[in-house]
Design an enzyme around this catalytic site. Structure first.
Site, PDB file in Angstrom:
ATOM      1  NE  ARG A  19      -3.869  -2.250   0.699  1.00 49.81           N
ATOM      2  CZ  ARG A  19      -3.695  -2.801   0.087  1.00 49.81           C
ATOM      3  NH1 ARG A  19      -3.093  -3.548  -1.120  1.00 49.81           N
ATOM      4  NH2 ARG A  19      -5.220  -4.241  -0.393  1.00 49.81           N
TER       5      ARG A  19
ATOM      6  CB  SER B  73      -8.904  -1.913   3.319  1.00 48.90           C
ATOM      7  OG  SER B  73      -8.936  -3.137   3.099  1.00 48.90           O
TER       8      SER B  73
ATOM      9  CD  GLU C 143      -6.031   0.294   1.934  1.00 46.74           C
ATOM     10  OE1 GLU C 143      -5.545  -0.308   1.795  1.00 46.74           O
ATOM     11  OE2 GLU C 143      -7.272   0.717   0.431  1.00 46.74           O
TER      12      GLU C 143
HETATM   13  P1  FAD Z   1      -9.397   7.634  -5.698  1.00 43.48           P
HETATM   14  O1  FAD Z   1      -9.537   7.893  -4.317  1.00 43.48           O
HETATM   15  O2  FAD Z   1      -9.830   9.319  -6.510  1.00 43.48           O
HETATM   16  O3  FAD Z   1      -7.513   8.525  -5.371  1.00 43.48           O
HETATM   17  C1  FAD Z   1      -6.455   7.644  -4.136  1.00 43.48           C
HETATM   18  C2  FAD Z   1      -5.584   8.491  -4.590  1.00 43.48           C
HETATM   19  O4  FAD Z   1      -4.871   8.435  -5.589  1.00 43.48           O
HETATM   20  C3  FAD Z   1      -5.484  10.424  -3.936  1.00 43.48           C
HETATM   21  O5  FAD Z   1      -4.675  10.848  -3.133  1.00 43.48           O
HETATM   22  C4  FAD Z   1      -5.161  10.630  -5.484  1.00 43.48           C
HETATM   23  O6  FAD Z   1      -4.637  11.807  -5.329  1.00 43.48           O
HETATM   24  C5  FAD Z   1      -4.408   9.518  -6.139  1.00 43.48           C
HETATM   25  N1  FAD Z   1      -4.676   9.873  -8.157  1.00 43.48           N
HETATM   26  C6  FAD Z   1      -5.920   9.305  -7.930  1.00 43.48           C
HETATM   27  N2  FAD Z   1      -5.239   9.410  -9.586  1.00 43.48           N
HETATM   28  C7  FAD Z   1      -4.173   9.971  -9.726  1.00 43.48           C
HETATM   29  C8  FAD Z   1      -3.848  10.468 -10.766  1.00 43.48           C
HETATM   30  N3  FAD Z   1      -4.165   9.871 -11.891  1.00 43.48           N
HETATM   31  N4  FAD Z   1      -2.279  10.153 -10.890  1.00 43.48           N
HETATM   32  C9  FAD Z   1      -2.294  10.843  -9.227  1.00 43.48           C
HETATM   33  N5  FAD Z   1      -2.652  10.860  -8.335  1.00 43.48           N
HETATM   34  C10 FAD Z   1      -3.980  10.191  -8.510  1.00 43.48           C
HETATM   35  N6  FAD Z   1      -7.471  -1.212  -3.204  1.00 43.48           N
HETATM   36  C11 FAD Z   1      -6.390  -2.332  -2.513  1.00 43.48           C
HETATM   37  O7  FAD Z   1      -5.245  -1.465  -2.960  1.00 43.48           O
HETATM   38  N7  FAD Z   1      -7.736  -3.050  -2.682  1.00 43.48           N
HETATM   39  C12 FAD Z   1      -8.463  -3.393  -3.014  1.00 43.48           C
HETATM   40  O8  FAD Z   1      -8.743  -5.245  -2.509  1.00 43.48           O
HETATM   41  C13 FAD Z   1      -8.892  -3.074  -2.521  1.00 43.48           C
HETATM   42  N8  FAD Z   1     -10.476  -3.366  -3.032  1.00 43.48           N
HETATM   43  C14 FAD Z   1     -11.545  -1.900  -2.281  1.00 43.48           C
HETATM   44  C15 FAD Z   1     -12.629  -2.196  -2.548  1.00 43.48           C
HETATM   45  C16 FAD Z   1     -14.537  -0.877  -2.175  1.00 43.48           C
HETATM   46  C17 FAD Z   1     -15.073  -1.581  -2.074  1.00 43.48           C
HETATM   47  C18 FAD Z   1     -13.752   0.158  -2.321  1.00 43.48           C
HETATM   48  C19 FAD Z   1     -14.460   0.850  -2.346  1.00 43.48           C
HETATM   49  C20 FAD Z   1     -11.822   0.252  -2.214  1.00 43.48           C
HETATM   50  C21 FAD Z   1     -11.379  -0.943  -2.459  1.00 43.48           C
HETATM   51  N9  FAD Z   1     -10.045  -0.617  -2.682  1.00 43.48           N
HETATM   52  C22 FAD Z   1      -8.340  -1.317  -2.699  1.00 43.48           C
HETATM   53  C23 FAD Z   1      -9.480   0.795  -2.786  1.00 43.48           C
HETATM   54  C24 FAD Z   1      -9.468   1.621  -4.531  1.00 43.48           C
HETATM   55  O9  FAD Z   1     -10.409   1.136  -4.903  1.00 43.48           O
HETATM   56  C25 FAD Z   1      -7.808   1.518  -4.697  1.00 43.48           C
HETATM   57  O10 FAD Z   1      -7.129   2.704  -3.431  1.00 43.48           O
HETATM   58  C26 FAD Z   1      -8.119   3.028  -6.519  1.00 43.48           C
HETATM   59  O11 FAD Z   1      -7.212   2.819  -6.222  1.00 43.48           O
HETATM   60  C27 FAD Z   1      -8.349   3.641  -5.806  1.00 43.48           C
HETATM   61  O12 FAD Z   1      -8.925   4.655  -7.496  1.00 43.48           O
HETATM   62  P2  FAD Z   1      -9.531   6.189  -7.059  1.00 43.48           P
HETATM   63  O13 FAD Z   1      -9.748   6.131  -9.247  1.00 43.48           O
HETATM   64  O14 FAD Z   1     -11.062   5.730  -7.231  1.00 43.48           O
HETATM   65  O15 FAD Z   1      -8.363   7.210  -6.488  1.00 43.48           O
HETATM   66  N1  EPU Z   2     -11.094 -10.916   9.777  1.00 43.58           N
HETATM   67  C1  EPU Z   2     -11.812 -10.558  10.464  1.00 43.58           C
HETATM   68  N2  EPU Z   2     -13.306 -10.185  11.191  1.00 43.58           N
HETATM   69  C2  EPU Z   2     -13.307  -9.592   9.540  1.00 43.58           C
HETATM   70  C3  EPU Z   2     -13.130  -9.384   8.614  1.00 43.58           C
HETATM   71  C4  EPU Z   2     -11.704 -10.335   8.790  1.00 43.58           C
HETATM   72  O1  EPU Z   2     -11.166 -10.466  11.896  1.00 43.58           O
HETATM   73  O2  EPU Z   2     -14.829  -8.684   9.854  1.00 43.58           O
HETATM   74  C5  EPU Z   2     -10.172 -11.418   9.464  1.00 43.58           C
HETATM   75  C6  EPU Z   2     -10.132 -12.842   8.857  1.00 43.58           C
HETATM   76  O3  EPU Z   2     -10.382 -13.922   9.407  1.00 43.58           O
HETATM   77  C7  EPU Z   2      -8.525 -13.477   7.919  1.00 43.58           C
HETATM   78  C8  EPU Z   2      -8.687 -11.715   8.069  1.00 43.58           C
HETATM   79  O4  EPU Z   2      -8.550 -10.629   9.149  1.00 43.58           O
HETATM   80  O5  EPU Z   2      -8.349 -13.785   8.697  1.00 43.58           O
HETATM   81  C9  EPU Z   2      -8.051 -10.465   6.963  1.00 43.58           C
HETATM   82  O6  EPU Z   2      -9.424 -10.747   5.570  1.00 43.58           O
HETATM   83  P1  EPU Z   2      -9.128 -10.300   4.587  1.00 43.58           P
HETATM   84  O7  EPU Z   2      -8.995 -11.664   3.316  1.00 43.58           O
HETATM   85  O8  EPU Z   2     -10.958  -9.745   4.818  1.00 43.58           O
HETATM   86  O9  EPU Z   2      -8.225  -9.835   3.704  1.00 43.58           O
HETATM   87  P2  EPU Z   2      -8.032  -7.785   5.098  1.00 43.58           P
HETATM   88  O10 EPU Z   2      -6.696  -8.244   5.281  1.00 43.58           O
HETATM   89  O11 EPU Z   2      -9.146  -7.479   5.794  1.00 43.58           O
HETATM   90  C10 EPU Z   2      -6.314  -7.239   2.459  1.00 43.58           C
HETATM   91  C11 EPU Z   2      -6.578  -5.646   1.645  1.00 43.58           C
HETATM   92  C12 EPU Z   2      -7.958  -6.103   0.964  1.00 43.58           C
HETATM   93  C13 EPU Z   2      -7.667  -6.567   0.084  1.00 43.58           C
HETATM   94  C14 EPU Z   2      -8.447  -8.391   0.751  1.00 43.58           C
HETATM   95  C15 EPU Z   2      -7.876  -9.695  -0.119  1.00 43.58           C
HETATM   96  C16 EPU Z   2      -5.812  -4.476   3.742  1.00 43.58           C
HETATM   97  C17 EPU Z   2      -5.824  -3.088   4.414  1.00 43.58           C
HETATM   98  N3  EPU Z   2      -7.013  -4.551   2.719  1.00 43.58           N
HETATM   99  O12 EPU Z   2      -7.775  -6.706   4.003  1.00 43.58           O
HETATM  100  O13 EPU Z   2      -7.509  -5.414   0.468  1.00 43.58           O
HETATM  101  O14 EPU Z   2      -9.279  -6.633  -0.769  1.00 43.58           O
HETATM  102  O15 EPU Z   2      -6.530  -7.773   2.031  1.00 43.58           O
HETATM  103  O16 EPU Z   2      -6.697  -9.618  -0.901  1.00 43.58           O
HETATM  104  O17 EPU Z   2      -4.577  -4.935   3.365  1.00 43.58           O
HETATM  105  C18 EPU Z   2      -8.128  -2.099   0.307  1.00 43.58           C
HETATM  106  O18 EPU Z   2      -7.314  -2.181   0.275  1.00 43.58           O
HETATM  107  O19 EPU Z   2      -9.000  -1.227  -0.181  1.00 43.58           O
HETATM  108  C19 EPU Z   2      -8.397  -3.568   0.690  1.00 43.58           C
HETATM  109  C20 EPU Z   2     -10.009  -4.238   0.391  1.00 43.58           C
END
Ligand code: FAD
Ligand code: EPU
Length: 347
Positions: free
Chosen positions: A168, A241, A339
């Site tokens: 991240r 997250s 995050e």
């Molecule tokens: P924004 O939220 O609009 O911006 C995020 C940051 O990037 C800000 O600092 C912004 O200034 C900068 N930025 C955006 N575009 C540009 C650009 N073109 N040039 C320079 N800076 C820029 N993230 C994960 O890593 N793994 C996950 O599994 C994951 N799951 C998610 C699930 C859900 C339901 C949600 C809502 C979010 C999740 N995220 C996850 C977080 C998010 O999807 C990512 O961080 C994504 O890359 C953000 O994209 P965005 O276009 O919405 O960026």
């Molecule tokens: N868990 C709990 N309680 C909950 C949910 C999960 O105890 O309510 C425990 C689960 O039992 C599991 C562990 O937490 O053992 C990990 O859970 P999960 O697999 O859902 O992953 P996470 O660590 O919570 C991370 C990323 C996610 C990404 C998933 C899958 C971060 C901060 N988040 O979540 O990214 O999708 O792994 O790889 O690293 C995001 O960045 O926005 C995001 C959603």
């Protein structure tokens, strides 16, 4: 305001549809750029002052109105620059939807991005926090990032090593708003060892009746798991997250495990450090499913996801995040770090 041409500008624009928490906020100026070549001209028209780039707003918390201008890229082109025997170099414009790029690449017979299916947001934002999920991170596949350097006032191409990707983390997180990313080039393999090791993928493939999975099957398994665990921001505002999983010295984790043997612990690249589950710590403090009178809450399906039940402001969500973090610090001695990017507030 005109909404055609290489760029256009709106004043006092609502950002409610431009953040997935759906909180109310306004930008003094909202600049849309469809043709990155026009970026210098568009920036000059927006004038001096702070600049915030927004993609889909799925990783920001707007705790107050941003000052200055907000910039959105509207270029959504995807293409193949080079086709080799074992890989292709793919280029996508910053405004492209990330998931659309994943689906497109799989359709072209390219692999690598399958574990990153259904992550919301744009291609331009993907390198910022080095998006990652289910055992993969985008940094592994980035060939180079094309950007406008606001400090040097010139175009740059940053190759993967220069981006300093971590968990991240990237160069871009340490110099926010310096590099305006206009396009990303990815090096995607034609044949690739599938990553099935992350908890849940194997079971999901079994449930789907898939014995010999291909990359598209892995993407479908990841999509199914994500739909079960994470609330859809179109239904319940959230930014995924809210906290990173804390990385702690191995000795501290050993001590925590003595008292809390169920705490999920993951390896990191550093043998002296371990990552612990923030979701588990938050759930153990009783926050899962919590709903404050402000409408700020914690998702019932995942303790790491803060949600807006409708009327919460960015400040309400930040207040809840601080209370959660304080309780985890008090009970476990573990600091949590947000995050999403906080706009208009410091942690
Ligand atoms: P924004 O939220 O609009 O911006 C995020 C940051 O990037 C800000 O600092 C912004 O200034 C900068 N930025 C955006 N575009 C540009 C650009 N073109 N040039 C320079 N800076 C820029 N993230 C994960 O890593 N793994 C996950 O599994 C994951 N799951 C998610 C699930 C859900 C339901 C949600 C809502 C979010 C999740 N995220 C996850 C977080 C998010 O999807 C990512 O961080 C994504 O890359 C953000 O994209 P965005 O276009 O919405 O960026
Ligand atoms: N868990 C709990 N309680 C909950 C949910 C999960 O105890 O309510 C425990 C689960 O039992 C599991 C562990 O937490 O053992 C990990 O859970 P999960 O697999 O859902 O992953 P996470 O660590 O919570 C991370 C990323 C996610 C990404 C998933 C899958 C971060 C901060 N988040 O979540 O990214 O999708 O792994 O790889 O690293 C995001 O960045 O926005 C995001 C959603």
């Amino acid at each position: 305001m005109t909404s055609t041409g290489p760029w256009w500008l709106a004043e006092n624009a609502s950002l409610q549809a431009l953040n997935t928490f759906h909180v109310t906020a306004h930008a003094p100026r909202l600049l849309h750029v469809a043709d990155p070549e026009a970026l210098p001209e568009a920036l000059a028209a927006a004038g001096d002052g702070p600049l915030l780039v927004l993609g889909s707003g799925s990783n920001v918390l707007l705790a107050a109105d941003p000052e200055g201008s907000v910039l959105c890229f509207e270029n959504r082109d995807i293409g193949i620059l080079e086709h080799r025997t074992d890989h292709a170099i793919v280029r996508a414009g910053a405004g492209t939807s990330w998931h659309e790029l994943v689906t497109w690449s799989l359709g072209e017979g390219l692999s690598g991005l399958e574990n990153l299916a259904l992550i919301p947001g744009t291609v331009g934002a993907a390198p910022i926090q080095n998006i990652g999920a289910y055992g993969a991170q985008v940094g592994e596949f980035i060939h180079l990032v094309e950007a406008w350097d606001t400090q040097a006032r010139g175009w740059v191409r940053l190759e993967r090593d220069a981006c300093r990707f971590g968990y991240r983390d990237s160069l871009f997180k340490h110099e926010p708003d310096r590099y305006l990313i206009t396009a990303v080039q990815l090096r995607l393999p034609l044949l690739h060892e599938l990553r099935l090791g992350y908890a849940g993928i194997g079971e999901e493939l079994q449930r789907m009746g898939v014995e010999l999975p291909v990359a598209a099957d892995v993407a479908n398994a990841v999509i199914a798991i994500r739909r079960r665990k994470l609330p859809d921001p179109d239904v319940l505002g959230n930014a995924g997250s809210f906290f990173k999983n804390p990385q702690l010295p191995a000795a501290q984790v050993e001590a925590l495990l003595q008292e809390h043997p169920a705490l999920p612990v993951f390896a990191t690249d550093d043998p002296g450090q371990r990552k612990v589950s923030a979701a588990w710590l938050i759930e153990a403090c009783g926050w899962k499913g919590h709903r404050a009178p402000s409408d700020a809450g914690v998702a019932p399906s995942h303790a790491l996801v803060l949600v807006n039940h409708g009327q919460a402001s960015g400040a309400d969500l930040l207040d809840l995040a601080r209370r959660i973090s304080a309780s985890v610090q008090e009970r476990f001695g573990v600091p949590l770090e947000p995050e999403p990017r906080l706009v208009g507030a410091r942690w």
